[in-house]
Design a protein around this motif. Sequence first.
Motif, PDB file in Angstrom:
ATOM      1  N   ASP A 137       0.655  -1.128   0.017  1.00  0.00           N
ATOM      2  CA  ASP A 137      -0.211  -0.068   0.080  1.00  0.00           C
ATOM      3  C   ASP A 137       0.797   1.331  -0.003  1.00  0.00           C
ATOM      4  O   ASP A 137       0.624   2.245  -0.630  1.00  0.00           O
ATOM      5  N   GLN A 194       4.026   1.498  -1.033  1.00  0.00           N
ATOM      6  CA  GLN A 194       4.415   1.523  -2.314  1.00  0.00           C
ATOM      7  C   GLN A 194       3.511   2.088  -3.429  1.00  0.00           C
ATOM      8  O   GLN A 194       3.819   2.835  -4.318  1.00  0.00           O
ATOM      9  N   GLN A 195       2.150   1.794  -3.282  1.00  0.00           N
ATOM     10  CA  GLN A 195       1.195   2.295  -4.140  1.00  0.00           C
ATOM     11  C   GLN A 195       1.025   3.698  -4.183  1.00  0.00           C
ATOM     12  O   GLN A 195       0.953   4.417  -4.972  1.00  0.00           O
ATOM     13  N   ARG A 196       0.925   4.158  -2.776  1.00  0.00           N
ATOM     14  CA  ARG A 196       0.761   5.495  -2.528  1.00  0.00           C
ATOM     15  C   ARG A 196       1.969   6.494  -3.032  1.00  0.00           C
ATOM     16  O   ARG A 196       1.672   7.333  -3.328  1.00  0.00           O
ATOM     17  N   GLN A 220       3.790   5.559  -5.337  1.00  0.00           N
ATOM     18  CA  GLN A 220       3.951   5.679  -6.941  1.00  0.00           C
ATOM     19  C   GLN A 220       2.711   6.539  -7.121  1.00  0.00           C
ATOM     20  O   GLN A 220       3.013   7.353  -8.180  1.00  0.00           O
ATOM     21  N   GLN A 221       1.543   6.718  -6.562  1.00  0.00           N
ATOM     22  CA  GLN A 221       0.599   7.618  -6.934  1.00  0.00           C
ATOM     23  C   GLN A 221       0.851   9.214  -6.557  1.00  0.00           C
ATOM     24  O   GLN A 221       0.559  10.020  -7.805  1.00  0.00           O
ATOM     25  N   ALA A 222       1.860   9.106  -5.486  1.00  0.00           N
ATOM     26  CA  ALA A 222       2.281  10.568  -5.343  1.00  0.00           C
ATOM     27  C   ALA A 222       3.344  10.999  -6.282  1.00  0.00           C
ATOM     28  O   ALA A 222       3.301  12.170  -6.627  1.00  0.00           O
ATOM     29  N   GLU A 223       3.985   9.993  -6.626  1.00  0.00           N
ATOM     30  CA  GLU A 223       4.985  10.222  -7.749  1.00  0.00           C
ATOM     31  C   GLU A 223       4.400  10.695  -9.013  1.00  0.00           C
ATOM     32  O   GLU A 223       4.982  11.619  -9.796  1.00  0.00           O
ATOM     33  N   ALA A 224       3.388   9.781  -9.248  1.00  0.00           N
ATOM     34  CA  ALA A 224       2.614  10.180 -10.719  1.00  0.00           C
ATOM     35  C   ALA A 224       2.158  11.483 -10.534  1.00  0.00           C
ATOM     36  O   ALA A 224       2.113  12.153 -11.526  1.00  0.00           O
ATOM     37  N   ALA A 225       1.437  11.935  -9.458  1.00  0.00           N
ATOM     38  CA  ALA A 225       0.785  13.354  -9.264  1.00  0.00           C
ATOM     39  C   ALA A 225       2.094  14.160  -9.534  1.00  0.00           C
ATOM     40  O   ALA A 225       1.755  15.374  -9.986  1.00  0.00           O
ATOM     41  N   ASN A 226       3.102  14.069  -8.797  1.00  0.00           N
ATOM     42  CA  ASN A 226       4.300  14.993  -8.720  1.00  0.00           C
ATOM     43  C   ASN A 226       4.712  15.138 -10.154  1.00  0.00           C
ATOM     44  O   ASN A 226       4.902  16.307 -10.861  1.00  0.00           O
TER      45      ASN A 226
END
Length: 587
Positions: A444, A446-448, A450-456
């Motif tokens: 979880d 790691q997914q968060r 990755q999502q934060a990284e994608a948002a960034n």
Amino acid sequence: MTYRRLLLTAAATSLALAACDQKAAAPVTGAPIASLPLAQAVPPPETIAPDLNALPAAPPIQRAAKPRRPVYAYVDDAYRLGDAFADSPPDYTVDYEGSSPYVWRSGAGEYRVVEQTPDGERDYYYRGDSDYPFLVRDNRYSYAYDGPELVEVYDSYGRPYPNYAAAEMAIAARYLFRARRLYYAAVHEQRRAAYAGDWRVRRDAVLAPQRQWAAERDRNADWRRVHDERVQALPPQQRDQWRQEREQRQAYVTRIAPVIAQAPPPHRREERGPPPLPSKVPAPVVMQGGPPQVLPQPAPRRPGEPGQHAQIERLRQEQQAQAQAQAQAPAQGREQQRAQAEAARRSREVQVQQAQQAQQSQAAAQTQQRAQAEAANRARGDAERQRHNQLDAQAQAAANAQRGQQRTQADTAKRVQTQADAQAREQAHARDEAQRQQQAQAHDQQQRAQQAEAANHAREDAARQQQQQAREQQHPQADAANHAREEAAQHAQIDKLRQQQQAQAMAQAQAQAAAQHQQQAQAAEQGRRQQAEAQAAAQHQQQQQAAQAAQRQQQQAAQAAQAEARKAAAAGAAARQDRDKKNEHEK
């Protein structure tokens, strides 16, 4: 030779058939397998073996540095072998240097050889696997051997005699030298039947050492302890073999007792003394005024009748003297002399009758004493068998208790192991569950990330696009260079963040694995500790029960020994009262 083989074959067949009949309750009464029927003829004159001083010199003997058995084991084995032979006559005799030693052979191949010497009976005992004796006994000492080495010297009661000197070593060497040749003769020489009359005369002397050993063993606690320990260590099959042989020989003795009692006595050895009277009928003595008279001759001397021969000889001499005096008397006194002679003759006849009656009473008393001794031996044998059966029962009970304790210990250990396995499985399940939760949390996170990284990335892309549009509008070339630098810096920052996240996830996985390994080690250690505590508790309980069983066995053995001693004392008191009453009646 063929007749002897037929006898041995018949005896072996009878024993085999008796062993196959499991329903027969009575003991086997047939002769032992190595026994020849007793000879019923008049025994020839006795030929005795040489005494100690007449034995040839032998090579010196060494003393054993470390005996292979306890000190009382050798004399106890000799007593045990004699007890198995019971009161049975010898199985056979052989010719050895002019003498005829008695030979007994057990079903297990053990031998006892007895030879008569001027000093008394001399006994040799052999195990079934060696031609060396393990014990030689004379009328004073016993000598124990381990092969060619001397182990111990005992007194006549079977007690160790440690202060023996070189003289006893030399005696032991002579006995060992003769014993090995006696064994060869007993095994390989022509076997001959023993005479029933000879056995009746020598029986008490041959059996006396066995009775003396039995009395000493009952008094000696050390000997009795060694005996009980060795009996308990024997396999039940061997104890049953000894018991069966003793019962068979006792039944055989009972069956042939009338044959031994009716056998003719042996010839006595010639004794030095006055010349013997002629064996022919003497010439009649002629008395004045009367018919010729024949003087009475002494009856043949029998064993145990030394007094009757001397009395009859004295009476004969008195009668001869009176006859000579009557021949010299004057004629007018012949009637009075004849009357006196007749009275004297009647008096002598009364004396002879009294002497014969006394002799018969003495023989009856000896027969009664022998019967009492045999009854005492049978009672002692019954008590011994009862004590052995009691020891067997105690050993069986102890073995059953030990097996029960072992089963209880095994069940306890199994339950402890089952509990430990269940706890280990529960702990492993908990660890697996915790690991899955940790992995889910990491996933979880790691997914968060990755999502934060994608948002960034999205925000950065939007910002770059805006900046790009602004630069394109203002300074296209400068903006392009700045955009390239910013993009490279952003990519470097993103790679660094990704590496940090990967390192954090790896560190969490390693920490989880270390925690799982530590929990498994703690569970295994706890299971081993619980199992060791259960085994220690079971061993302590077993030791307490074994000590209690040993104490009960000692108490029961002491009670049995006291009861046997009281019974022997009562039998002895009754025998003494019977003898006192008989002596008073004879007086």
